[in-house]
Design a protein around this motif. Structure first.
Motif, PDB file in Angstrom:
ATOM      1  N   ARG A 181       5.879   4.434   1.397  1.00  0.00           N
ATOM      2  CA  ARG A 181       7.106   4.192   2.158  1.00  0.00           C
ATOM      3  C   ARG A 181       8.279   3.973   1.205  1.00  0.00           C
ATOM      4  N   VAL A 182       9.376   4.663   1.463  1.00  0.00           N
ATOM      5  CA  VAL A 182      10.602   4.482   0.691  1.00  0.00           C
ATOM      6  C   VAL A 182      11.702   4.055   1.653  1.00  0.00           C
ATOM      7  N   ASP A 183      12.201   2.834   1.490  1.00  0.00           N
ATOM      8  CA  ASP A 183      13.312   2.327   2.292  1.00  0.00           C
ATOM      9  C   ASP A 183      14.585   2.417   1.456  1.00  0.00           C
ATOM     10  N   ILE A 184      15.646   2.955   2.057  1.00  0.00           N
ATOM     11  CA  ILE A 184      16.887   3.169   1.317  1.00  0.00           C
ATOM     12  C   ILE A 184      18.045   2.542   2.078  1.00  0.00           C
ATOM     13  N   TRP A 185      18.780   1.664   1.415  1.00  0.00           N
ATOM     14  CA  TRP A 185      20.011   1.109   1.962  1.00  0.00           C
ATOM     15  C   TRP A 185      21.180   1.901   1.390  1.00  0.00           C
ATOM     16  N   SER A 186      22.075   2.327   2.273  1.00  0.00           N
ATOM     17  CA  SER A 186      23.119   3.263   1.873  1.00  0.00           C
ATOM     18  C   SER A 186      24.312   3.132   2.811  1.00  0.00           C
ATOM     19  N   ASP A 187      25.503   3.425   2.289  1.00  0.00           N
ATOM     20  CA  ASP A 187      26.690   3.514   3.131  1.00  0.00           C
ATOM     21  C   ASP A 187      27.185   4.953   3.096  1.00  0.00           C
ATOM     22  N   ILE A 188      27.597   5.465   4.229  1.00  0.00           N
ATOM     23  CA  ILE A 188      27.935   6.895   4.296  1.00  0.00           C
ATOM     24  C   ILE A 188      29.280   7.219   3.632  1.00  0.00           C
ATOM     25  N   VAL A 189      30.019   6.208   3.174  1.00  0.00           N
ATOM     26  CA  VAL A 189      31.246   6.470   2.414  1.00  0.00           C
ATOM     27  C   VAL A 189      31.046   6.200   0.924  1.00  0.00           C
ATOM     28  N   ARG A 231      19.649  -7.588   2.072  1.00  0.00           N
ATOM     29  CA  ARG A 231      19.924  -8.775   1.253  1.00  0.00           C
ATOM     30  C   ARG A 231      18.644  -9.515   0.900  1.00  0.00           C
ATOM     31  N   ARG A 232      17.694  -9.555   1.835  1.00  0.00           N
ATOM     32  CA  ARG A 232      16.423 -10.237   1.545  1.00  0.00           C
ATOM     33  C   ARG A 232      15.658  -9.527   0.426  1.00  0.00           C
ATOM     34  N   PHE A 233      15.801  -8.229   0.354  1.00  0.00           N
ATOM     35  CA  PHE A 233      15.153  -7.481  -0.725  1.00  0.00           C
ATOM     36  C   PHE A 233      15.948  -7.545  -2.033  1.00  0.00           C
ATOM     37  N   GLY A 234      17.154  -8.101  -1.977  1.00  0.00           N
ATOM     38  CA  GLY A 234      17.951  -8.252  -3.184  1.00  0.00           C
ATOM     39  C   GLY A 234      19.082  -7.270  -3.336  1.00  0.00           C
ATOM     40  N   VAL A 293      13.665   0.713  -2.051  1.00  0.00           N
ATOM     41  CA  VAL A 293      12.479  -0.133  -2.138  1.00  0.00           C
ATOM     42  C   VAL A 293      11.260   0.722  -1.795  1.00  0.00           C
ATOM     43  N   LEU A 294      10.304   0.777  -2.713  1.00  0.00           N
ATOM     44  CA  LEU A 294       9.098   1.579  -2.529  1.00  0.00           C
ATOM     45  C   LEU A 294       7.939   0.669  -2.152  1.00  0.00           C
ATOM     46  N   ASN A 295       7.295   1.013  -1.037  1.00  0.00           N
ATOM     47  CA  ASN A 295       6.160   0.230  -0.531  1.00  0.00           C
ATOM     48  C   ASN A 295       6.491  -1.245  -0.396  1.00  0.00           C
ATOM     49  N   ARG A 296       7.762  -1.525  -0.121  1.00  0.00           N
ATOM     50  CA  ARG A 296       8.237  -2.905   0.086  1.00  0.00           C
ATOM     51  C   ARG A 296       7.966  -3.808  -1.113  1.00  0.00           C
ATOM     52  N   ALA A 297       7.794  -3.204  -2.279  1.00  0.00           N
ATOM     53  CA  ALA A 297       7.444  -3.994  -3.459  1.00  0.00           C
ATOM     54  C   ALA A 297       8.224  -3.601  -4.702  1.00  0.00           C
ATOM     55  N   TYR A 298       8.554  -2.328  -4.852  1.00  0.00           N
ATOM     56  CA  TYR A 298       9.191  -1.840  -6.076  1.00  0.00           C
ATOM     57  C   TYR A 298      10.635  -1.458  -5.781  1.00  0.00           C
ATOM     58  N   GLY A 299      11.572  -2.150  -6.400  1.00  0.00           N
ATOM     59  CA  GLY A 299      12.987  -1.900  -6.159  1.00  0.00           C
ATOM     60  C   GLY A 299      13.622  -1.042  -7.233  1.00  0.00           C
ATOM     61  N   ALA A 328       4.423   3.309  -7.779  1.00  0.00           N
ATOM     62  CA  ALA A 328       4.126   2.777  -6.457  1.00  0.00           C
ATOM     63  C   ALA A 328       2.881   3.424  -5.864  1.00  0.00           C
ATOM     64  N   HIS A 329       2.692   4.707  -6.131  1.00  0.00           N
ATOM     65  CA  HIS A 329       1.511   5.395  -5.599  1.00  0.00           C
ATOM     66  C   HIS A 329       0.238   4.906  -6.287  1.00  0.00           C
ATOM     67  N   ALA A 330       0.309   4.673  -7.589  1.00  0.00           N
ATOM     68  CA  ALA A 330      -0.866   4.249  -8.349  1.00  0.00           C
ATOM     69  C   ALA A 330      -1.206   2.783  -8.123  1.00  0.00           C
ATOM     70  N   ASN A 331      -0.221   2.005  -7.678  1.00  0.00           N
ATOM     71  CA  ASN A 331      -0.428   0.567  -7.495  1.00  0.00           C
ATOM     72  C   ASN A 331       0.047   0.136  -6.113  1.00  0.00           C
ATOM     73  N   PRO A 332      -0.641   0.593  -5.078  1.00  0.00           N
ATOM     74  CA  PRO A 332      -0.208   0.255  -3.714  1.00  0.00           C
ATOM     75  C   PRO A 332      -0.291  -1.239  -3.478  1.00  0.00           C
ATOM     76  N   THR A 333       0.642  -1.732  -2.694  1.00  0.00           N
ATOM     77  CA  THR A 333       0.615  -3.151  -2.331  1.00  0.00           C
ATOM     78  C   THR A 333      -0.472  -3.363  -1.288  1.00  0.00           C
ATOM     79  N   PRO A 334      -0.965  -4.599  -1.118  1.00  0.00           N
ATOM     80  CA  PRO A 334      -2.033  -4.845  -0.150  1.00  0.00           C
ATOM     81  C   PRO A 334      -1.733  -4.334   1.248  1.00  0.00           C
ATOM     82  N   ALA A 335      -0.455  -4.415   1.654  1.00  0.00           N
ATOM     83  CA  ALA A 335      -0.091  -3.998   3.005  1.00  0.00           C
ATOM     84  C   ALA A 335      -0.234  -2.492   3.194  1.00  0.00           C
ATOM     85  N   ASN A 336      -0.281  -1.752   2.085  1.00  0.00           N
ATOM     86  CA  ASN A 336      -0.340  -0.299   2.196  1.00  0.00           C
ATOM     87  C   ASN A 336      -1.702   0.261   1.810  1.00  0.00           C
ATOM     88  N   ARG A 337      -2.667  -0.605   1.589  1.00  0.00           N
ATOM     89  CA  ARG A 337      -3.991  -0.141   1.225  1.00  0.00           C
ATOM     90  C   ARG A 337      -4.792   0.213   2.469  1.00  0.00           C
TER      91      ARG A 337
END
Length: 219
Positions: free
Chosen positions: A5-13, A176-179, A187-193, A210-219
């Protein structure tokens, strides 16, 4: 097959957000497990204090925000335009119009409800950064939404009320919670920023890690 999973925070401007998007896409093109990647876009505002309804030339808004002279602002814009060109993007920042992006972000959430979040974010970035569209104009947003498949009547109803405003604010809070203090922010797999429009090789390394070291939630 596990999902990365890749989460991306972005502004369209945000000019750096479009560059970062292209660099991530370049990395995905070289990533051995790209078919396992799910990308989720999230709203962020570079300038949430920008008054809703106010439209100003980006050059003028940047000069006021940074305290730089018009010549210095043009030089800054020239540099980011050159970097964008290296990623195949043609920026028109000297014609772009600074607006409050809350309604554009609400449209992104409506599009996501139709499975069109990615295409909608791409279209909005191109509209502002490359086409100098006014992305708080209701008719413009209706047209841009329709271009990617969002029904016009749904967009108009959404714009007439406050639908998805809470979801947009929830995105701000989650970032903001992710920093995230700026964008783009990945943020990759909710662990790697990964902060900023990093080189494609940096994204590729992060994807492989991130693929080689999945977080527990993604195993």
């Amino acid at each position: 097959m596990s999902t990365l999973r890749v989460d991306i925070w972005s502004d369209i401007v945000c000019p750096w957000c479009y560059i970062g998007k292209r660099r991530l896409e370049s990395a995905l093109g070289r990533f051995e497990h790209a078919d396992e990647v799910e990308v989720h876009w999230h709203s962020f505002q570079l300038d949430p204090s920008h008054p809703k309804g106010q439209r100003r030339p980006v050059l003028e808004a940047l000069a006021e925000k940074t305290g730089a002279s018009p010549a210095e602002v043009r030089a800054m814009i020239g540099k980011v335009t050159d970097l964008a060109a290296a990623e195949g993007l043609t920026y028109e920042l000297t014609r772009a119009v600074a607006v409050n992006t809350i309604d554009a972000h609400r449209l992104s959430h409506l599009a996501a409800a139709h499975g069109l979040g990615g295409p909608m974010h791409e279209r909005l970035l191109r509209a502002h950064l490359c086409e100098a569209e006014v992305v708080d104009d209701p008719d413009t947003l209706v047209r841009l939404g329709a271009e990617v498949g969002v029904p016009e009547d749904e967009t108009r109803r959404m714009l007439d009320g406050d639908t998805y405003a809470d979801a947009v604010r929830a995105d701000f809070d989650a970032g903001r919670r992710f920093g995230a203090t700026g964008v783009p922010f990945f943020v990759l797999n909710r662990a790697y920023g990964v902060s900023g429009a990093q080189p494609s090789d940096t994204f590729l390394h992060a994807l492989r890690t991130a693929h080689a070291n999945p977080t527990p939630a993604n195993r």
